[in-house]
Design an enzyme around this catalytic site. Structure first.
Site, short mmCIF file in Angstrom:
data_model
loop_
_atom_site.label_atom_id
_atom_site.label_comp_id
_atom_site.label_asym_id
_atom_site.label_seq_id
_atom_site.Cartn_x
_atom_site.Cartn_y
_atom_site.Cartn_z
N THR A 1 1.05 -1.05 -0.11
CA THR A 1 -0.28 -0.23 -0.22
C THR A 1 0.94 1.37 0.05
O THR A 1 0.57 2.39 -0.09
CB THR A 1 -1.10 -0.13 1.16
N GLU B 1 -31.76 17.93 -8.76
CA GLU B 1 -30.58 19.01 -8.34
C GLU B 1 -30.80 19.45 -7.18
O GLU B 1 -29.75 20.11 -6.39
CB GLU B 1 -30.63 19.89 -9.67
N VAL C 1 4.42 1.03 -1.50
CA VAL C 1 5.16 0.74 -2.71
C VAL C 1 4.12 0.77 -3.85
O VAL C 1 4.61 1.50 -4.81
CB VAL C 1 6.12 -0.78 -2.70
C1 LIG Z 1 -5.58 4.82 0.41
C2 LIG Z 1 -4.69 4.99 1.45
C3 LIG Z 1 -4.91 5.58 2.54
C4 LIG Z 1 -3.90 5.67 3.72
N1 LIG Z 1 -4.20 6.45 4.90
C5 LIG Z 1 -3.20 6.46 5.82
C6 LIG Z 1 -3.64 7.17 7.01
O1 LIG Z 1 -4.80 7.68 7.26
N2 LIG Z 1 -2.45 7.47 7.70
C7 LIG Z 1 -1.46 6.57 7.93
O2 LIG Z 1 -0.56 6.81 8.56
N3 LIG Z 1 -1.24 6.23 6.66
C8 LIG Z 1 -2.07 6.08 5.65
N4 LIG Z 1 -1.50 5.20 4.52
C9 LIG Z 1 -0.55 4.70 4.42
C10 LIG Z 1 -0.31 3.21 4.91
O3 LIG Z 1 -0.42 3.22 6.23
C11 LIG Z 1 1.06 2.46 4.60
O4 LIG Z 1 1.04 2.67 2.87
C12 LIG Z 1 0.98 1.38 5.02
O5 LIG Z 1 1.34 1.25 6.21
C13 LIG Z 1 2.38 0.45 4.51
O6 LIG Z 1 2.32 -0.83 4.73
P1 LIG Z 1 2.62 -1.85 3.65
O7 LIG Z 1 2.72 -3.19 4.49
O8 LIG Z 1 1.55 -2.05 2.72
O9 LIG Z 1 3.90 -1.41 2.97
P2 LIG Z 1 4.70 -1.83 1.71
O10 LIG Z 1 3.94 -1.06 0.75
O11 LIG Z 1 4.56 -3.52 1.45
O12 LIG Z 1 6.04 -1.62 2.21
C14 LIG Z 1 6.55 -0.33 2.38
C15 LIG Z 1 8.09 -0.17 2.56
O13 LIG Z 1 8.44 -0.70 3.73
C16 LIG Z 1 9.65 -1.75 3.33
N5 LIG Z 1 9.35 -2.98 4.31
C17 LIG Z 1 8.06 -3.50 4.58
N6 LIG Z 1 8.27 -4.43 5.56
C18 LIG Z 1 9.70 -4.56 5.84
C19 LIG Z 1 10.54 -5.26 6.61
N7 LIG Z 1 10.04 -6.29 7.28
N8 LIG Z 1 11.74 -5.04 6.70
C20 LIG Z 1 12.48 -4.11 5.90
N9 LIG Z 1 11.51 -3.33 5.02
C21 LIG Z 1 10.34 -3.37 5.06
C22 LIG Z 1 9.51 -2.02 2.06
O14 LIG Z 1 10.71 -2.38 1.55
C23 LIG Z 1 8.79 -0.69 1.63
O15 LIG Z 1 9.81 0.13 1.19
C24 LIG Z 1 -2.59 5.06 3.50
C25 LIG Z 1 -2.33 4.27 2.41
C26 LIG Z 1 -3.24 4.22 1.30
C27 LIG Z 1 -2.88 3.46 0.19
#
Ligand SMILES: Cc1cc2nc3c(=O)[nH]c(=O)nc-3n(C[C@H](O)[C@H](O)[C@H](O)COP(=O)(O)OP(=O)(O)OC[C@H]3O[C@@H](n4cnc5c(N)ncnc54)[C@H](O)[C@@H]3O)c2cc1C
Ligand code: FES
Ligand code: FES
Length: 1388
Positions: A319, A1320, A321
């Site tokens: 979410t 509307e 990347v």
């Molecule tokens: C629609 C939307 C709404 C959002 N709203 C909010 C919000 O209201 N508040 C907020 O705070 N955030 C918000 N976010 C952000 C969201 O919290 C982060 O995108 C999310 O937490 C990232 O987690 P992920 O597992 O998807 O990361 P990924 O995209 O899978 O990874 C992110 C990064 O972390 C690194 N990484 C992951 N795991 C490890 C590990 N174990 N060791 C080393 N490196 C690692 C990866 O290399 C990468 O660089 C939102 C995102 C979206 C898309």
């Protein structure tokens, strides 16, 4: 075991490969085996001992096994489902996780716990490679009309929770997942579950109603505050509605619903369980020629992969990347994605605190913390409570379930909600690499990515230590966003203080902020300086000053809202101070002073109860035939199909043989000469077929609309960012998009750059002509009045945000130059007309077909036609079908929206509030091309007085020409702006007279028979009725007193109450614009096919038309069918819009039916007891035609702009709305507590559809006036290009209580069955929320001794609310001299 599905060819032959486009679509391409060998050979990480090179991807979709042998790691689940598996129920709305249209359920089995986890996910951000061993359930998998519909699908449809239906599959899936996990959910769980799904049509109330039917207790607020709930009589002053024959409160009957039977759900595939239990799995590798995906299954393999590919991201939820790759163009050739590595999922409870694995999802973290906080004493769980607070609002449930704790921490978003808390809470990170273990603090250096404090490239975050809090240690979390939920914070904060044992002296203090810089910022120096100080107001004052100094924001900081952010920095600190003070007082009442009572409100949460609503509408006439459906709440014709995903939208149509994709290159400059365009590199890319420019359209490059012409493609000069320059046509979307990025354009900026209305006025940049309306003698009247005031109000624009973006598919028929256009438009005739002229063929060769439209709101009239014409040109040129689907960002950039307005007023009034003279100016920001701007100005003028009679009135209106994309029609068409201007003026007059605004409104209101400023006779009896009824049902006087009492007792929270009347004139100012036609066929089996010129865009026009046929021909609804709208069946139709689609087309349908009946009358009278089958057969045998056209010539309508007189409108919709809000003066947050709406809808043809139009429009209006804010750079570039930046109302924004009632119908008119068009008018009622907030801010300002007048612009965002509630904190912040910096955005 499910049926096996293996879409790939045999190994060793040519492999089919799917390419992922920027929008996420897939495209077939041929990939040679040689490429794959290279990929997985020596250069790839395929150590056969540990890794499964070229692994097969195996997962399940809806119980069927899917095996992909040569999967492309760039492929997301959404395009895979839609294009490859042809499961088109899952929709594309934004591609970035922000809208929920693509929601599916993912289920995974955990062999350690032996449990199956079902969770909602956004398919648009789910890489298919991450699905190995998972089971995916889509909307098609839970039920269909072909098999059995699921209770969720049934109830959302039958409760009228679908309009355009584009959001519905996503809603259904969110609800379905909730029920899989909680078959009898609570209302809180329900609201939470729908928090990540947007709907632009319904206003959410009916969706909630549908979902509530699954809750244990439905129909009530479930709140037992003080022992009473909403159903207990008298609460909130709501009088009981009379129930009986005449009025109804329910639009559906729960008794007929299928029961929810959890045993009937799809089971988790046993094969996947067996696979998961198997211990011998190896790293899987999936590869394409661009990207390699490595999925290690053990920690050792993960570390090895990280050594080999230190730069590769570790994808968990994707979410962070995913959006970066999609929207920022960041590309990773290798991706590492651990799969079920136990060490990453640990949850350890130690003596010092919790250790949570990096792979634990944020939703799981929420559950774990909720559990811990229940079990442990509060003093140990301060941090957990604070984290929980943020986890409740962070994104929606889909993102929270996908995102991991580790991914959240490591991605270090500057606006991360959790990192500021974790940083102040002394959390540490457990890292591991092949070199060994290491622990680092989650501190400021880490958050700033300082190399010395960061993970090393080959390190992995294994887990996070989150310590318990200690006695005398307190932690709090704060955030403020544009919308309360599912919106990134504008500023957030984590704060922690630790005192010496009971002495109140600060021993440790840690404060971190997000949203105020490129990384989370800790106010370390300030905190250091405060150590040793007692916790008192002097300390607070010093702390504010120190922190404002340390956490400094330049005036031009990205994201803008600089002064608001500065204010929040100190406001949060103040809240923390109060919170801690209150706890200290609780712990040691002797030593600590209590807060002054009125300050306590700073700590209260905004009003939060569960939603509930009532509806009151008139039952159908008892004298009516029992089978006559008119007047009944008939479900939307496509409701069930919306809910099962079977309803087909334009892009759901299957790929046509030889299909090409077209994408646009648009201008990146707002006003510039194009020095050169170099297409050579783009044209040389594989798959690119052609690039169309102005040169290809030598004498056909303009379109005419209303009084102006506009260029289709421009290659000499541009007048706005987003202007269409050329169209790239390629074999696939991905190729077209890649080529579009390689088109090289050299610009030379031109002067002047006009963006704002004020710029336009200064440069006299207007579209001609100026329009003026005058009534009475304004100048003379000004001489007679007690007082005169002059003021102005600015109102921002609005994005349509229809859920289905602009979509079209053009298919040349290969014969006689015939062409078929399948398009999501409101105006097929115009698409046909422009296309015919661009193709230089006659209109009879071009047919335009519209099955349904996924929301339009005025945005699918002009621009759609231009896009379709170019697409058709490409199709004709190449003799191949061409598809063009805009991405959300492109759509928002190119298509314009509602006109921003500037209203200036000079009002002359008596001290009793009577306004005798009004002189006004309206300016709208029309953008670069005329489009409908002049018409918008005209309608704004004709409706400017809303519900009031001003005896002397003058208004001039001008459409400004600026360097922005041209603005266009949007629901309400000038009235929401003009209405706001007049209401703002009245509010100010009231303040000047020292009178309540509702009194000044009443005193100036039309009284029964009267004349409008354009001298049309008017009977406004029902206006007064609505007003009185609204005052009564809302218990206005009682609640006003309650609001005043609340305000006197609460310093930092204020309530506001406002009621506004509505007079909405309906008509199109022209007879010709109101003509409509229909075609009705009776077949020999007695069934009927009806077609008409109206477009089904969610408003339910097709449903109403079938009701009309049913009444006229006296046949059951089930006998009548409607296939869609086409220029082939009903030619020369007008645009669908202006609230009159059902009115006009209904009269045409009625006409056709009556023609048929007349013809068949002799037959029917011969056999009155016969069936339609009998009559049709008999008619056929007697050579009587069974097909009839129907026609309505349009309402009498005219306006003469020379004299300013006419009869432009056929009738008037009256109404009134009363809203109550609560605001937080410290943060600018607001909550709509209750809205009461009374509408005069005439005789409602379908109360369910009509109430849907009213409340849907009301919520859209509420968005317009409060949270929807477009941001443009000073260079004219739109920043807000998707749901993550532009906030439309979500479920959290709807009024806690909503009461809608229809005035009993009182007059027969010559409209369709005396009904009224309601599409509307409800938008304007949203401004009752604006004025309620205005009222609340006024109360705050009065209390603070701030002098009036209070002028507030729209939208009333948290920023404007906070900055208007001036106090010591707003005074404390540094201010930048205007002109001393370049602001991030300009208000246009
Ligand atoms: C629609 C939307 C709404 C959002 N709203 C909010 C919000 O209201 N508040 C907020 O705070 N955030 C918000 N976010 C952000 C969201 O919290 C982060 O995108 C999310 O937490 C990232 O987690 P992920 O597992 O998807 O990361 P990924 O995209 O899978 O990874 C992110 C990064 O972390 C690194 N990484 C992951 N795991 C490890 C590990 N174990 N060791 C080393 N490196 C690692 C990866 O290399 C990468 O660089 C939102 C995102 C979206 C898309
Ligand atoms: S399309 Fe996936 S969330 Fe919008
Ligand atoms: S019905 Fe929800 S977006 Fe149209």
């Amino acid at each position: 075991m499910g049926e096996e599905f293996s879409p790939q060819g045999a190994p060793g032959t040519l492999h089919l490969k799917w390419d992922l486009s920027p929008r996420g679509w897939l495209h077939f391409r041929l990939l040679r085996p040689r490429c794959r060998r290279l990929l997985l050979g020596t250069s790839g990480p395929s150590d056969p001992a540990t890794m499964e090179g070229g692994a097969e991807l195996l997962f399940y979709v809806n119980g069927r096994k899917v095996i992909e042998k040569n999967v492309d790691p760039e492929t997301m689940l959404l395009p895979y489902l839609r294009k490859k598996l042809r499961l088109t129920g899952t929709k594309y709305g934004c591609g970035g996780g922000g809208c929920g249209a693509c929601t599916v359920m993912i289920s995974r089995y955990n062999p350690t716990t032996k449990k199956i986890r079902h969770y909602p996910a956004n398919a648009c951000l789910t890489p298919i490679c991450s699905l190995y061993g998972a089971a995916v359930t889509t909307v098609e998998g839970i039920g269909s009309t072909r098999t059995r519909i699921h209770p969720v699908q049934e109830r959302i449809a039958k409760c009228h929770g679908t309009q355009c239906g584009f959001c519905t599959p996503g809603m259904v899936m969110s609800m379905y997942v909730l029920l899989r996990n909680h078959p009898e959910p609570t209302l809180s769980q329900l609201n939470d579950a729908l928090g990540g799904n947007l709907c632009r049509c319904t206003g959410y109330r009916p969706i909630i109603d549908a979902c509530k039917t699954f809750c244990k207790t439905s129909g009530c607020c479930q709140s037992k505050e003080n022992g009473v709930c909403c159903l207990d009589q008298g609460i909130n002053g709501l009088p009981e509605f009379e129930e009986g024959n005449e009025t109804s409160l329910k639009l559906f009957s729960e008794e007929e619903f299928l029961p929810l039977d959890p045993t009937q759900e799809l089971i988790f595939p046993p094969e996947l369980m067996t696979m998961a239990e198997k211990k011998t799995q190896k790293t899987r590798i999936f590869g394409s020629d661009r990207m390699t995906w490595i999925s290690p299954v053990t920690l050792k393999e993960l570390l090895e992969a990280k050594v080999k590919y230190p730069q590769a991201p570790v994808i968990m939820g994707n979410t962070s990347v995913g959006p970066d790759m999609k929207f920022k163009g960041i590309f990773h050739p290798v991706i590492i994605s651990p799969d079920r590595i136990e060490e990453l999922s640990i949850v350890n409870y130690t003596d010092n605190g919790l250790i949570l694995g990096a792979a634990v999802s944020l939703a799981q973290v929420k559950d774990i913390l909720a559990n811990v906080t229940q079990k442990l004493p509060e003093e140990k769980t301060q941090m957990y409570h604070a984290l929980l607070k943020h986890l409740g609002t962070l994104a929606g449930p889909q993102i929270r379930n996908m995102a991991s704790l580790g991914g959240h921490i490591v991605s270090r978003h500057p606006d991360s909600d959790l990192n500021p808390l974790l940083a102040v809470g002394n959390c540490t990170l457990n890292l591991l690499s092949k070199e060994g273990k290491r622990q680092i603090p989650l501190n400021e250096q880490f958050l700033r990515k300082c190399p010395s404090a960061d993970l090393k490239p080959e390190e992995i975050l294994i887990s996070v230590n989150i310590p318990y809090s200690r006695k005398w240690e307190f932690v709090s979390a704060f955030r403020q966003a544009q919308r309360q939920q599912n919106a990134l914070a504008i500023v957030n904060s984590g704060m922690r203080v630790c005192f010496g044992k009971g002495d109140g002296i600060i021993r440790e203090l840690s404060i971190a902020y997000g949203g105020v810089g490129p990384a989370t910022i800790l106010a370390k120096n300030s905190c250091q300086k405060l150590i040793g100080r007692p916790w008192n107001e002097e300390m607070l004052d010093a702390a504010c000053r120190l922190i404002l100094d340390e956490v400094s924001l330049p005036g031009s900081a990205p994201g803008g809202r600089v002064e608001f952010k500065r204010t929040l920095i100190v406001s949060f600190l103040f809240k923390f101070y109060l919170e801690v003070s209150q706890i200290l007082k609780g712990m040691d009442p002797v030593h600590y002073r209590s807060l002054a009572g009125k300050y306590e409100s700073a700590l209260e949460d905004l009003h939060s109860r569960h939603y509930w609503s009532t509806l009151k509408y008139q039952n159908a006439d008892l004298k009516q035939l029992s089978q006559d459906p008119v007047g009944h709440p008939i479900m939307h014709l496509s409701g069930i199909k919306h809910a099962t995903g079977e309803a087909i939208y334009c892009d759901d149509m299957p790929v046509v043989d030889q299909e090409l994709f077209l994408t646009f290159v648009t201008s990146s400059r707002a006003h510039a000469k194009i020095v050169s365009i170099d297409l050579s590199e783009a044209l040389s890319l594989p798959g690119v077929v052609d690039i169309l420019t102005e040169e290809h359209l030598p004498d056909i490059n303009t379109i005419d609309f209303l009084t102006a012409s506009e260029k289709i493609l421009s290659t000499d000069e541009v007048s706005c960012v987003g202007q269409l320059l050329c169209a790239v046509i390629a074999d696939s979307e991905v190729q077209a998009k890649r080529a579009a990025q390689r088109v090289k354009i050299v610009y030379q900026d031109l002067e002047p750059l006009i963006l704002t209305i004020e710029d336009a006025i200064q440069n006299k940049s207007f579209f001609e002509p100026e329009r003026k309306l005058e009534y009475g003698n304004v100048d003379e009247a000004f001489k007679m009045v007690d007082q005169i005031l002059e003021g102005e109000i600015h109102m921002g624009g609005q994005e349509h945000f229809y859920m289905e973006t602009q979509s079209m598919l053009v298919v040349p028929k290969g014969e006689d130059q015939e062409i078929d256009i399948y398009v999501s438009t409101q105006f097929p005739k115009y698409v046909q007309g422009i296309t015919a002229s661009v193709l230089k063929v006659s209109a009879n060769k071009v047919m335009c077909h519209v099955k349904r439209v996924g929301g339009a709101f005025g945005g699918k009239v002009t621009k759609t036609s231009i896009l379709a014409a170019i697409t058709a040109f490409a199709a004709k040129k190449h003799g191949r079908p061409v598809r063009c689907i805009l991405e959300r960002g492109e759509d928002m950039l190119i298509t314009g929206g509602r006109h921003p307005y500037l209203g200036k007023y000079k009002a002359g009034f008596m001290n009793d509030g009577r306004i005798l003279a009004l002189d006004m100016e309206h300016y709208c920001n029309g953008g670069a091309f005329l489009d409908e701007s002049l018409f918008v100005i005209e309608i704004g003028l004709l409706k400017l007085e809303n519900a009031y009679k001003f005896p002397n009135l003058r208004c001039r209106g001008r459409a400004c020409r600026t360097n922005l994309p041209s603005n266009t029609a949007l629901r309400g068409f000038g009235f929401p702006q003009a209405g706001l201007i007049i209401e703002a003026c009245i509010t100010e007059v009231a303040a000047r007279c020292g009178l309540p605004p509702e009194k000044v409104r009443t005193i100036n209101m039309y009284k029964e028979i009267d004349q409008t400023p354009y001298k049309q006779e008017i009977n406004t009896k029902n206006l007064m009725e609505c007003w009185k009824e609204c005052m009564a049902t809302s218990s206005y006087p009682l609640r006003k007193a309650a609001v005043e009492k609340f305000n006197s007792e609460n310093y930092w929270k204020k309530k506001g109450l406002a009621v506004v009347p509505l007079k909405f004139p309906v008509g199109l100012c022209s007879v010709a614009a109101g003509q409509a036609a229909a075609l009705v066929h009776v077949y020999l089996d007695g069934s009927v096919l009806v077609t008409h010129g109206g477009i089904e865009m969610g408003q339910g026009v097709h449903t109403k038309m079938i009701q009309v046929v049913s009444r006229e021909l006296r046949m059951p609804l089930s006998n009548i069918h409607l296939r869609g709208t086409s220029t082939e069946t009903v030619p020369n139709t007008n645009a669908s819009g202006g609230s009159v689609v059902a009115d006009l087309n209904g009269l045409a349908v009625k006409d056709a039916c009556q023609t048929l009946l007349k013809r068949l009358e002799p037959i029917i009278s011969k056999n009155p007891r016969g069936t339609w089958k009998d009559w049709a057969k008999a008619a056929f045998n007697e050579s009587i035609s069974l097909s009839a056209t129907g026609y309505f010539r349009g309402y009498e309508s005219n306006i003469n702009w020379e004299t300013g007189e006419g009869h432009p409108f056929e009738y008037f919709v009256y109404g009134a709305a009363c809203s109550e809000v609560e605001i937080d003066c410290l943060t600018g947050a607001h909550k709509n507590i209750r809205t009461d709406i009374v509408m005069d809808v005439g005789y409602s043809i379908n109360p369910a559809l009509d109430v849907g139009q009213i409340e849907g429009a009301f919520i859209q209006g509420m968005g317009l006036y409060t949270i929807e804010e477009l941001n443009y750079s000073p260079q004219g570039v739109l920043y807000t290009r998707g749901p993550n930046q532009y906030k439309i109302p979500a479920i959290c924004d709807i009024p806690t209580e909503l009461h809608i009632s229809f005035l009993p119908p009182s007059e027969n008119s010559n409209t369709l069955y005396s009904s009224k068009g309601l599409g509307e008018s409800g938008i304007f009622l949203g401004c009752s929320v604006f004025f309620a907030i205005h009222d609340a801010i006024s109360a705050a300002r009065r209390e603070r001794g701030l002098p009036g007048p209070l002028r507030l612009n729209s939208p009333l965002t948290p920023e404007k609310i906070r900055m208007a509630c001036e106090d010591k904190f707003t005074k404390m912040i540094p201010r930048d001299e205007p002109g001393s910096y370049v602001p991030w955005s300009v208000p246009i």
